[in-house]
Write a protein that holds these residues in place. Structure first.
Motif, mmCIF file in Angstrom:
data_model
loop_
_atom_site.group_PDB
_atom_site.id
_atom_site.type_symbol
_atom_site.label_atom_id
_atom_site.label_comp_id
_atom_site.label_asym_id
_atom_site.label_seq_id
_atom_site.Cartn_x
_atom_site.Cartn_y
_atom_site.Cartn_z
ATOM 1 N N GLY A 84 0.913 -1.198 0.055
ATOM 2 C CA GLY A 84 -0.006 0.081 0.038
ATOM 3 C C GLY A 84 0.626 1.195 0.095
ATOM 4 N N VAL A 85 1.980 1.272 0.713
ATOM 5 C CA VAL A 85 2.883 2.309 0.958
ATOM 6 C C VAL A 85 3.666 2.459 -0.631
ATOM 7 N N VAL A 86 3.724 1.351 -1.153
ATOM 8 C CA VAL A 86 4.439 1.378 -2.778
ATOM 9 C C VAL A 86 3.322 2.210 -3.467
ATOM 10 N N VAL A 87 2.207 1.893 -3.447
ATOM 11 C CA VAL A 87 0.969 2.546 -4.415
ATOM 12 C C VAL A 87 1.012 3.936 -4.037
ATOM 13 N N ALA A 88 0.911 4.394 -2.811
ATOM 14 C CA ALA A 88 1.002 5.584 -2.309
ATOM 15 C C ALA A 88 1.972 6.500 -2.649
ATOM 16 N N GLY A 89 3.271 5.614 -2.408
ATOM 17 C CA GLY A 89 4.547 6.691 -2.534
ATOM 18 C C GLY A 89 4.923 6.710 -4.127
ATOM 19 N N THR A 90 4.426 5.912 -4.922
ATOM 20 C CA THR A 90 4.631 6.081 -6.537
ATOM 21 C C THR A 90 3.459 7.081 -6.937
ATOM 22 N N VAL A 91 2.347 7.517 -6.349
ATOM 23 C CA VAL A 91 1.509 8.471 -6.662
ATOM 24 C C VAL A 91 2.009 9.828 -6.088
ATOM 25 N N ALA A 92 2.541 9.615 -4.975
ATOM 26 C CA ALA A 92 3.071 10.816 -4.296
ATOM 27 C C ALA A 92 4.205 11.489 -5.333
#
Length: 251
Positions: A84-92
């Protein structure tokens, strides 16, 4: 050999030297691709893979010389929450870069290009498409191994985590200086572009600190680059978006 003493000046010097070594090995390893007669796309692909292996070689050499094992890199299978952090980090990262570039354009600051944009402008759009998988499989793992797994962790041994992230990010940005300068020999444009890269590296560094898992910044870095290149391919092949926005998708 025993570990280096936690002297801040010495550690910064070693980290800088390790960055230079990575660049030198990248250049040396990419020479065969330039010496063989290949088309532009094949030459770029082989040179990219070999150059990224230079960062891997520098990282592995450091681990061997300092008797650090692979465990020191903190590589683990990501949990569902880490994904989930990977997805959020990519978007960020994507939102940060887009806002930063559009802001720079709005205030009239120039941006530097690179070899990828030059190839795309020459009509070799397949370069962008090929970079989608290469970003995840080669670029993200190689660069994060050296700059987060090795350099940031090494600096963390003499500084608090904040300064270690900042220093590693300075080195990460500077390593892109040659390619940005060759593409756009304008000091202001290069400075703006490297500053944006520095900010991206800060985010990647804190993802490593937060999750304590090198796989997270590796995936975020790779997926972020893949997203940019994929969108750039769509934009340039369809001519559906203005030049100002298309530039924002370039790396």
């Amino acid at each position: 050999m025993s570990r280096q003493s936690p002297d801040p000046v010495r550690r910064v010097g070693v980290a800088t030297g390790l960055t230079v070594l990575g660049v030198v090995l990248s250049v040396i390893l990419s020479i065969p691709a330039l010496a063989v007669s290949l088309n532009a796309l094949a030459e770029f692909t082989v040179a990219l893979v070999l150059s990224e292996l230079g960062f891997v070689a520098a990282a592995l050499l450091f681990l061997r010389v300092t008797d650090r094992g692979i465990d020191s890199l903190r590589v683990r299978v990501p949990t569902p929450s880490a994904l989930g952090v990977v997805v959020a980090g990519t978007v960020a990262l994507f939102v940060y870069r887009l806002v930063a570039i559009l802001t720079a354009q709005a205030v009239g600051l120039p941006l530097a290009g690179n070899s990828v944009t030059q190839l795309a402008e020459q009509g070799v759009l397949n370069t962008l498409l090929l970079l989608v998988p290469l970003s995840v499989l080669v670029v993200g793992p190689a660069e994060e191994l050296l700059f987060r797994g090795v350099i940031q962790s090494y600096l963390d041994g003499a500084f608090s985590r904040g300064p270690a992230v900042v220093l590693a990010s300075v080195l990460f940005a500077l390593v892109h200086l040659p390619t940005t300068w060759v593409a756009t020999p304008d000091p202001l444009a290069v400075g703006v572009t490297l500053t944006i890269l520095f900010g991206l590296s800060i985010l990647l560094g804190y993802l490593y600190v937060w999750t304590d898992n090198l796989v997270v910044p590796i995936l975020v870095h790779g997926l972020y680059d893949a997203l940019l290149f994929g969108l750039a391919y769509v934009v340039l092949s369809s001519d559906a978006v203005s030049e100002a926005v298309s530039v924002a998708f370039y790396r």
